[in-house]
Enzyme design. Structure first.
Site, PDB file in Angstrom:
ATOM      1  N   GLY A  23       0.795  67.482  61.891  1.00  0.00           N
ATOM      2  CA  GLY A  23      -0.207  67.703  62.923  1.00  0.00           C
ATOM      3  C   GLY A  23       0.485  67.729  64.271  1.00  0.00           C
ATOM      4  O   GLY A  23       1.611  67.235  64.395  1.00  0.00           O
TER       5      GLY A  23
ATOM      6  N   GLN B 102       1.060  66.747  73.185  1.00  0.00           N
ATOM      7  CA  GLN B 102       2.469  66.612  72.768  1.00  0.00           C
ATOM      8  C   GLN B 102       3.335  67.770  73.247  1.00  0.00           C
ATOM      9  O   GLN B 102       4.560  67.682  73.218  1.00  0.00           O
ATOM     10  CB  GLN B 102       2.577  66.505  71.241  1.00  0.00           C
ATOM     11  CG  GLN B 102       2.037  65.202  70.692  1.00  0.00           C
ATOM     12  CD  GLN B 102       2.197  65.170  69.188  1.00  0.00           C
ATOM     13  OE1 GLN B 102       1.357  65.658  68.462  1.00  0.00           O
ATOM     14  NE2 GLN B 102       3.293  64.610  68.721  1.00  0.00           N
TER      15      GLN B 102
ATOM     16  N   CYS C 237       5.572  60.662  63.616  1.00  0.00           N
ATOM     17  CA  CYS C 237       5.056  61.484  64.710  1.00  0.00           C
ATOM     18  C   CYS C 237       6.208  62.301  65.297  1.00  0.00           C
ATOM     19  O   CYS C 237       7.302  61.763  65.482  1.00  0.00           O
ATOM     20  CB  CYS C 237       4.454  60.567  65.775  1.00  0.00           C
ATOM     21  SG  CYS C 237       3.813  61.435  67.212  1.00  0.00           S
ATOM     22  N   LEU C 238       5.965  63.573  65.575  1.00  0.00           N
ATOM     23  CA  LEU C 238       7.021  64.416  66.152  1.00  0.00           C
ATOM     24  C   LEU C 238       7.466  63.910  67.527  1.00  0.00           C
ATOM     25  O   LEU C 238       8.564  64.219  67.963  1.00  0.00           O
ATOM     26  CB  LEU C 238       6.542  65.868  66.264  1.00  0.00           C
ATOM     27  CG  LEU C 238       6.299  66.614  64.946  1.00  0.00           C
ATOM     28  CD1 LEU C 238       5.799  68.029  65.212  1.00  0.00           C
ATOM     29  CD2 LEU C 238       7.559  66.647  64.087  1.00  0.00           C
TER      30      LEU C 238
ATOM     31  N   HIS D  62      -4.893  60.439  63.663  1.00  0.00           N
ATOM     32  CA  HIS D  62      -3.662  60.318  64.454  1.00  0.00           C
ATOM     33  C   HIS D  62      -3.720  61.254  65.679  1.00  0.00           C
ATOM     34  O   HIS D  62      -3.388  60.845  66.794  1.00  0.00           O
ATOM     35  CB  HIS D  62      -2.487  60.653  63.527  1.00  0.00           C
ATOM     36  CG  HIS D  62      -1.138  60.694  64.170  1.00  0.00           C
ATOM     37  ND1 HIS D  62      -0.128  59.821  63.813  1.00  0.00           N
ATOM     38  CD2 HIS D  62      -0.607  61.505  65.122  1.00  0.00           C
ATOM     39  CE1 HIS D  62       0.958  60.099  64.536  1.00  0.00           C
ATOM     40  NE2 HIS D  62       0.693  61.117  65.328  1.00  0.00           N
ATOM     41  N   GLU D  63      -4.187  62.494  65.459  1.00  0.00           N
ATOM     42  CA  GLU D  63      -4.225  63.463  66.572  1.00  0.00           C
ATOM     43  C   GLU D  63      -5.288  63.099  67.600  1.00  0.00           C
ATOM     44  O   GLU D  63      -5.081  63.274  68.795  1.00  0.00           O
ATOM     45  CB  GLU D  63      -4.458  64.888  66.049  1.00  0.00           C
ATOM     46  CG  GLU D  63      -3.440  65.417  65.050  1.00  0.00           C
ATOM     47  CD  GLU D  63      -1.988  65.124  65.391  1.00  0.00           C
ATOM     48  OE1 GLU D  63      -1.636  65.099  66.593  1.00  0.00           O
ATOM     49  OE2 GLU D  63      -1.201  64.900  64.458  1.00  0.00           O
TER      50      GLU D  63
ATOM     51  N   HIS E  31      -3.894  60.638  69.875  1.00  0.00           N
ATOM     52  CA  HIS E  31      -3.056  61.272  70.904  1.00  0.00           C
ATOM     53  C   HIS E  31      -3.907  61.695  72.097  1.00  0.00           C
ATOM     54  O   HIS E  31      -3.502  61.564  73.242  1.00  0.00           O
ATOM     55  CB  HIS E  31      -2.368  62.521  70.349  1.00  0.00           C
ATOM     56  CG  HIS E  31      -1.039  62.265  69.698  1.00  0.00           C
ATOM     57  ND1 HIS E  31       0.013  61.668  70.349  1.00  0.00           N
ATOM     58  CD2 HIS E  31      -0.578  62.559  68.451  1.00  0.00           C
ATOM     59  CE1 HIS E  31       1.061  61.597  69.532  1.00  0.00           C
ATOM     60  NE2 HIS E  31       0.728  62.121  68.365  1.00  0.00           N
TER      61      HIS E  31
HETATM   62 CO    CO Z   1       1.802  62.279  66.588  1.00  0.00          CO
END
Ligand code: CO
Length: 160
Positions: A46, A51, A88-89, A130-131, A134
């Site tokens: 995701g 991000q 997470c990226l 999770h998103e 963010h």
């Molecule tokens: Co993330």
């Protein structure tokens, strides 16, 4: 195809709240394309717009196995709870256990501007939760149970 630079933990933008998308226009669609390209390039589960430095409530996720962008996502129902490893990226090289709902009902707007509702389970439910975090300036590292692991120390399912 356009890749965007992924912001990393420590970048103050990751702690800001994303704004509601008022109108789905050409710019929204361009951002959506870039989110999908960038998520796929980095093999993410995701990717939220914040991000890549865009404070809008948009994220690329997988819905029933298909990569797509959700706009103004909202969880309208949650069920169960499951604790699993998450990464997470924006926090490369690490992972940690987080408790999330097992099943969610998600309402969102798609890139055509249509309102949609879908039920997501397990991995896909985890990703949208999770998103959405963010979009509130929350990183999974805030929610980790116990310690953060280095990915080198962990064997993922299916890996030798
Ligand atoms: Co993330």
């Amino acid at each position: 195809m356009a890749l965007r630079e992924v912001r990393l933990d420590g970048d103050p933008i990751l702690r800001k709240k994303s704004r509601i998308v008022e109108k789905v226009d050409d710019r929204t669609k361009m951002i959506a394309e870039d989110l999908l390209d960038t998520m796929e390039e980095y093999n993410g589960a995701g990717l939220a717009a914040v991000q890549v430095g865009i404070l809008r409530r948009m994220a690329a996720i997988y819905v029933e196995g298909e990569a797509q962008v959700v706009i103004n996502p909202e969880i309208i129902e949650k069920q169960g709870s499951i604790t699993k490893l998450e990464g997470c990226l924006s926090v490369p090289g690490f992972c940690g256990e987080v408790e999330r709902a097992e099943k969610v009902k998600l309402k969102y707007i798609d890139v055509e501007g249509k309102e949609k509702e879908v039920e997501l389970v397990d991995f896909e439910a985890r990703a949208i939760l999770h998103e959405i975090d963010h979009m509130e300036g929350i990183l999974y590292t805030d929610l980790v149970i116990g310690e953060l692991y280095s990915e080198d120390d962990i064997k993922f399912e299916g890996e030798e």
